[in-house]
Design a protein around this motif. Structure first.
Motif, PDB file in Angstrom:
ATOM      1  N   HIS A  65       0.845  -1.194   0.000  1.00 60.25           N
ATOM      2  CA  HIS A  65       0.000   0.000   0.000  1.00 60.25           C
ATOM      3  C   HIS A  65       0.881   1.244   0.000  1.00 60.25           C
ATOM      4  O   HIS A  65       1.838   1.341   0.763  1.00 60.25           O
ATOM      5  N   TRP A  66       0.541   2.189  -0.870  1.00 54.37           N
ATOM      6  CA  TRP A  66       1.174   3.505  -0.909  1.00 54.37           C
ATOM      7  C   TRP A  66       0.096   4.516  -0.513  1.00 54.37           C
ATOM      8  O   TRP A  66      -0.771   4.864  -1.318  1.00 54.37           O
ATOM      9  N   ALA A  67       0.146   4.988   0.716  1.00 53.22           N
ATOM     10  CA  ALA A  67      -0.887   5.888   1.239  1.00 53.22           C
ATOM     11  C   ALA A  67      -0.925   7.223   0.503  1.00 53.22           C
ATOM     12  O   ALA A  67      -1.997   7.756   0.231  1.00 53.22           O
ATOM     13  N   ASP A  68       0.249   7.763   0.165  1.00 47.60           N
ATOM     14  CA  ASP A  68       0.319   9.091  -0.461  1.00 47.60           C
ATOM     15  C   ASP A  68      -0.380   9.157  -1.815  1.00 47.60           C
ATOM     16  O   ASP A  68      -0.829  10.226  -2.230  1.00 47.60           O
ATOM     17  N   ILE A  69      -0.428   8.023  -2.509  1.00 49.24           N
ATOM     18  CA  ILE A  69      -1.014   8.023  -3.855  1.00 49.24           C
ATOM     19  C   ILE A  69      -2.218   7.087  -3.963  1.00 49.24           C
ATOM     20  O   ILE A  69      -2.726   6.865  -5.057  1.00 49.24           O
ATOM     21  N   ASP A  70      -2.650   6.541  -2.830  1.00 49.43           N
ATOM     22  CA  ASP A  70      -3.814   5.659  -2.775  1.00 49.43           C
ATOM     23  C   ASP A  70      -3.691   4.503  -3.769  1.00 49.43           C
ATOM     24  O   ASP A  70      -4.580   4.260  -4.578  1.00 49.43           O
ATOM     25  N   GLU A  71      -2.571   3.798  -3.689  1.00 51.71           N
ATOM     26  CA  GLU A  71      -2.305   2.661  -4.581  1.00 51.71           C
ATOM     27  C   GLU A  71      -2.140   1.396  -3.753  1.00 51.71           C
ATOM     28  O   GLU A  71      -1.461   1.410  -2.729  1.00 51.71           O
ATOM     29  N   ASP A  72      -2.783   0.326  -4.181  1.00 50.45           N
ATOM     30  CA  ASP A  72      -2.652  -0.988  -3.559  1.00 50.45           C
ATOM     31  C   ASP A  72      -2.339  -1.996  -4.651  1.00 50.45           C
ATOM     32  O   ASP A  72      -3.024  -2.022  -5.687  1.00 50.45           O
ATOM     33  N   ILE A  73      -1.333  -2.833  -4.404  1.00 51.97           N
ATOM     34  CA  ILE A  73      -0.930  -3.854  -5.361  1.00 51.97           C
ATOM     35  C   ILE A  73      -0.796  -5.171  -4.613  1.00 51.97           C
ATOM     36  O   ILE A  73      -0.171  -5.221  -3.554  1.00 51.97           O
ATOM     37  N   SER A  74      -1.372  -6.230  -5.175  1.00 48.51           N
ATOM     38  CA  SER A  74      -1.282  -7.538  -4.529  1.00 48.51           C
ATOM     39  C   SER A  74      -0.123  -8.345  -5.111  1.00 48.51           C
ATOM     40  O   SER A  74       0.198  -8.227  -6.301  1.00 48.51           O
ATOM     41  N   VAL A  75       0.479  -9.164  -4.276  1.00 49.62           N
ATOM     42  CA  VAL A  75       1.540 -10.059  -4.742  1.00 49.62           C
ATOM     43  C   VAL A  75       0.968 -11.030  -5.768  1.00 49.62           C
ATOM     44  O   VAL A  75       1.582 -11.292  -6.805  1.00 49.62           O
ATOM     45  N   GLU A  76      -0.223 -11.535  -5.510  1.00 52.39           N
ATOM     46  CA  GLU A  76      -0.856 -12.465  -6.444  1.00 52.39           C
ATOM     47  C   GLU A  76      -1.027 -11.825  -7.825  1.00 52.39           C
ATOM     48  O   GLU A  76      -0.775 -12.458  -8.853  1.00 52.39           O
ATOM     49  N   GLY A  77      -1.455 -10.572  -7.852  1.00 52.51           N
ATOM     50  CA  GLY A  77      -1.598  -9.861  -9.123  1.00 52.51           C
ATOM     51  C   GLY A  77      -0.271  -9.703  -9.846  1.00 52.51           C
ATOM     52  O   GLY A  77      -0.190  -9.873 -11.068  1.00 52.51           O
ATOM     53  N   LEU A  78       0.780  -9.384  -9.097  1.00 51.18           N
ATOM     54  CA  LEU A  78       2.103  -9.259  -9.705  1.00 51.18           C
ATOM     55  C   LEU A  78       2.561 -10.585 -10.290  1.00 51.18           C
ATOM     56  O   LEU A  78       3.078 -10.645 -11.408  1.00 51.18           O
ATOM     57  N   LEU A  79       2.375 -11.665  -9.532  1.00 54.05           N
ATOM     58  CA  LEU A  79       2.796 -12.986  -9.998  1.00 54.05           C
ATOM     59  C   LEU A  79       2.022 -13.448 -11.223  1.00 54.05           C
ATOM     60  O   LEU A  79       2.547 -14.181 -12.056  1.00 54.05           O
ATOM     61  N   SER A  80       0.780 -12.999 -11.341  1.00 54.03           N
ATOM     62  CA  SER A  80      -0.021 -13.396 -12.497  1.00 54.03           C
ATOM     63  C   SER A  80       0.145 -12.433 -13.678  1.00 54.03           C
ATOM     64  O   SER A  80      -0.475 -12.625 -14.718  1.00 54.03           O
ATOM     65  N   GLY A  81       0.976 -11.402 -13.501  1.00 54.68           N
ATOM     66  CA  GLY A  81       1.257 -10.480 -14.598  1.00 54.68           C
ATOM     67  C   GLY A  81       0.171  -9.466 -14.860  1.00 54.68           C
ATOM     68  O   GLY A  81       0.007  -9.002 -15.981  1.00 54.68           O
ATOM     69  N   LYS A  82      -0.567  -9.093 -13.827  1.00 60.32           N
ATOM     70  CA  LYS A  82      -1.667  -8.142 -13.988  1.00 60.32           C
ATOM     71  C   LYS A  82      -1.210  -6.712 -13.731  1.00 60.32           C
ATOM     72  O   LYS A  82      -0.851  -6.368 -12.616  1.00 60.32           O
TER      73      LYS A  82
END
Length: 102
Positions: A65-82
């Motif tokens: 989570h990046w609070a300053d820019i309101d961004e959330d990224i999941s490890v599962e999404g990264l591993l699946s290439g999303k």
């Protein structure tokens, strides 16, 4: 005759994050490091270096989570290439709001 193969995959969790001008790299609990292009996540592309480095692990390391820019990224999404699923309209609105900040 039909066969069914159910494979339960254990998703590793993130242990450390590095963000450069063009790459997001994530060190995983299983010893791998994955690298994805920063352009997959436009909010990170537009963020300052300080904002990019202001992250925290969430959900026991299964998300970032990046609070300053309101961004959330999941490890599962990264591993699946999303890459980011944010619409162009949403990104445009976010960029306009950033321009009006002091």
């Amino acid at each position: 005759m039909s066969f069914s193969l159910a494979v339960e995959m254990k998703i590793p969790y993130a242990e450390n994050i590095t963000v450069t001008e063009d790459t997001l790299s994530v060190d995983l609990s299983d010893g791998r490091t994955i690298f994805v292009p920063l352009e997959w996540f436009p909010r990170l592309c537009y963020a300052s270096e300080a904002q990019r480095n202001n992250w925290r692990l969430i959900s026991k390391g299964y998300g970032i989570h990046w609070a300053d820019i309101d961004e959330d990224i999941s490890v599962e999404g990264l591993l699946s290439g999303k890459p980011s699923g944010e619409s162009q309209a949403s990104l445009k609105k976010w960029l306009q709001a950033r321009q009006s900040e002091p």
